[in-house]
Design an enzyme around this catalytic site. Structure first.
Site, PDB file in Angstrom:
ATOM      1  N   GLU A  16     -44.650  -9.711 -12.481  1.00 37.84           N
ATOM      2  CA  GLU A  16     -45.425  -8.875 -11.552  1.00 37.84           C
ATOM      3  C   GLU A  16     -46.340  -9.781 -10.728  1.00 37.84           C
ATOM      4  O   GLU A  16     -47.064 -10.593 -11.269  1.00 37.84           O
ATOM      5  CB  GLU A  16     -46.236  -7.831 -12.314  1.00 37.84           C
ATOM      6  N   GLY A  72     -47.947  -1.600 -12.518  1.00 42.11           N
ATOM      7  CA  GLY A  72     -47.700  -0.186 -12.222  1.00 42.11           C
ATOM      8  C   GLY A  72     -47.236   0.046 -10.796  1.00 42.11           C
ATOM      9  O   GLY A  72     -46.741   1.119 -10.470  1.00 42.11           O
ATOM     10  N   GLY A  73     -47.431  -0.958  -9.922  1.00 46.39           N
ATOM     11  CA  GLY A  73     -46.880  -0.883  -8.566  1.00 46.39           C
ATOM     12  C   GLY A  73     -47.521   0.171  -7.681  1.00 46.39           C
ATOM     13  O   GLY A  73     -48.689   0.540  -7.853  1.00 46.39           O
ATOM     14  N   THR A  74     -46.746   0.672  -6.749  1.00 45.03           N
ATOM     15  CA  THR A  74     -47.255   1.540  -5.683  1.00 45.03           C
ATOM     16  C   THR A  74     -47.818   2.850  -6.209  1.00 45.03           C
ATOM     17  O   THR A  74     -48.944   3.239  -5.870  1.00 45.03           O
ATOM     18  CB  THR A  74     -46.110   1.851  -4.689  1.00 45.03           C
ATOM     19  N   CYS A  75     -47.035   3.548  -7.019  1.00 48.68           N
ATOM     20  CA  CYS A  75     -47.439   4.904  -7.439  1.00 48.68           C
ATOM     21  C   CYS A  75     -48.817   4.865  -8.086  1.00 48.68           C
ATOM     22  O   CYS A  75     -49.697   5.653  -7.757  1.00 48.68           O
ATOM     23  CB  CYS A  75     -46.398   5.471  -8.404  1.00 48.68           C
ATOM     24  N   HIS A 101     -45.946  37.322 -15.525  1.00 49.83           N
ATOM     25  CA  HIS A 101     -46.852  37.900 -14.519  1.00 49.83           C
ATOM     26  C   HIS A 101     -48.287  37.563 -14.871  1.00 49.83           C
ATOM     27  O   HIS A 101     -48.653  37.639 -16.050  1.00 49.83           O
ATOM     28  CB  HIS A 101     -46.673  39.411 -14.450  1.00 49.83           C
TER      29      HIS A 101
END
Ligand code: FAD
Length: 457
Positions: A33, A38-41, A438
């Site tokens: 990395e 964790g990158g973009t998200c 409902h």
């Protein structure tokens, strides 16, 4: 040189999960990395933006207190605290990914930029790693279009927006799709003036016109200025202001304090040494893959946004599942088995599954359509959130659901009823007869399906 059984480049949505599966079988795994785990998200995409959207929603609701019978006084937003909340939530995610990888047995974490030196070797800093299997999960970043004057001004992208801890007096946003609309509505609710400039004739051009029009309607009613058909774009600085010209005559100029570029994404494949590995790319730089996410080079796979087969967290995760199933479980899963699905996190959100109305028309099928306005959905009325509609498209011959757009409160959740029925290849009558709870938004799905009519040509 250090030899592994598998190398994974990138810790986005697919990489860490794949590392866990591979290492769990006893394989020696390296994962690399170069940025935040964790990158973009986790860092600049879903998690921080949805956290900010939640702050903006709370402020909006507080301003609407009178509609619900209370007064919260004047609502002002403290952007430093909004950012701190966002950093807290996103920070917990990135730290969680980092921690879990660093303590994973049979896995070594490398922090640095990885580049191929051969089809089986990757360089990270001074080290060369070798493996018979290499998995690319390198993601994408904001695509910045070539616009005269842009290189001379400071502009923002989804990444640099993460550092904003002040209220831009007037935010100009170039691009009227997911990223632009989410930031646009949230900053309007934080208190900025917002102008969204879209190159095409309507917002989110991939959606049906009724969806685009409804979104334009509620954003407009919140005071967002929407400009369409922008042409011959140019930007310049005038004192403290950014001036954007949006027509070829140069007669229409829009002035703002800050500019966010939200015109799409480009894959992080330009500095990966793909040529040295012989991995084929398309003309936009996306890595070419087959239905099982194998690249043109045996032993190399590409997962997530970098393969151009999806642009979402769930598509990247699904890529992980496909690769793991084929490699480790003897389960033949393919990309073409998945059904398109995503959400747009405006308020109300859009949940989309399968085909649009325009796509089913083009397919030449005999189609039935059902639609209900959110005004007629009791749950929406109770919540005081009646913008939007729900629309379902059904194949008249097979009776299977072809697609749906739920633009309305809880639309991002209720759409999963449709998605699951589609995966089950169930007749729509199964959903029509289902007893739903409902009061919910989803209880109106059977009602919509009661009233299907042929889709007019
Ligand atoms: C503002 C915004 C909001 C979004 N909201 C949503 C949403 O609500 N829902 C949703 O589903 N999707 C959303 N997305 C899209 C989603 O974030 C991405 O589709 C997802 O993160 C894709 O992940 P990935 O696995 O492809 O890789 P990424 O998460 O992009 O990670 C790739 C990683 O690889 C690393 N890397 C790249 N090159 C190298 C290299 N050469 N060496 C070492 N490391 C490298 C990067 O640093 C990065 O950490 C959003 C995106 C943006 C920008």
């Amino acid at each position: 040189m250090t030899v592994f059984d598998a190398i994974i480049i990138g810790t986005g949505q697919a990489g860490p999960a794949l590392a866990r599966r591979l290492a769990g079988t006893g394989m020696q795994v390296a994962i690399v990395e170069r940025g935040r785990f964790g990158g973009t998200c986790v860092n600049t995409g879903c998690t921080p933006t949805k956290t900010l959207v939640a702050s903006a929603y709370a402020a909006h609701l507080a301003r609407r207190g009178a509609d619900y019978g209370f007064s919260a006084g004047e609502i002002t937003v403290d952007m430093k605290r909004v950012k701190a909340r966002k950093d807290n939530v996103a920070g917990a995610s990135t730290r969680g990914v980092e921690r879990s990888l660093k303590k994973l047995a049979n896995c070594r974490v490398y922090e640095g930029h990885a580049r191929f030196v051969s089809p089986r070797e990757v360089q990270v800093g001074d080290e060369v790693l070798r493996a018979e299997r290499i998995f690319l999960n390198v993601g994408a970043r904001a695509a910045v279009p070539e616009i005269p004057g842009l290189s001379e001004i400071d502009y923002l992208t989804n990444s640099s927006m993460m550092a904003v801890d002040f209220l831009p007096p007037h935010l100009l946003i170039l691009g009227g799709s997911y990223i632009g609309l989410e930031f646009g509505q949230m900053y309007r609710r934080f208190g900025s003036k917002v102008t969204i400039v879209e190159l095409g004739p309507r917002l989110i051009g991939r959606e049906d016109a009724d969806v685009s029009d409804a979104i334009a309607g509620f954003l407009g009613r919140e005071g967002i200025d929407l400009r369409f058909n922008a042409k011959c774009l140019g930007v310049r600085k005038d004192g403290g202001e950014i001036v954007m010209s949006v027509d070829c005559e140069g007669t229409t100029e829009i002035r703002g304090s800050h500019l966010l570029i939200a015109t799409g994404r480009r894959p992080n494949t330009d500095d990966l040494g793909l040529d040295r590995a012989g991995v084929a790319q398309d003309k936009r730089g996306y890595i070419t893959v087959d239905d099982e996410l194998r690249t043109s080079v045996p032993g190399i796979w590409a997962l997530g946004d970098c393969n151009g087969r999806g642009a979402f967290t769930h598509t990247s995760w699904n890529d992980f599942e496909i690769v793991a199933a084929n490699l480790l479980d003897g389960d033949h899963r393919r990309v073409s088995d998945r059904i398109q699905a995503y959400a747009l996190y405006t308020d109300p959100p859009l949940g989309r599954a399968g085909m649009t109305e325009a796509e089913v028309r083009k397919s030449g099928r005999r189609v039935l359509i059902g639609k209900i306005a959110m005004e007629d959905v009791s749950r929406a009325a109770e919540k005081g959130e009646t913008e939007g509609f729900m629309k379902i498209l059904v194949d008249a011959d097979t009776k299977q659901i072809l697609g749906a757009a739920f633009l309305g409160t809880s639309g991002d959740e209720a759409i999963h009823c449709i998605l699951d029925a589609m995966y089950a290849k169930a007749s729509y009558t199964v959903l029509q007869r289902a007893m739903h709870i409902h009061p919910t938004v989803a209880e109106f799905i059977p009602t919509i399906l009661e009233d299907l009519t042929p889709l007019a040509a």
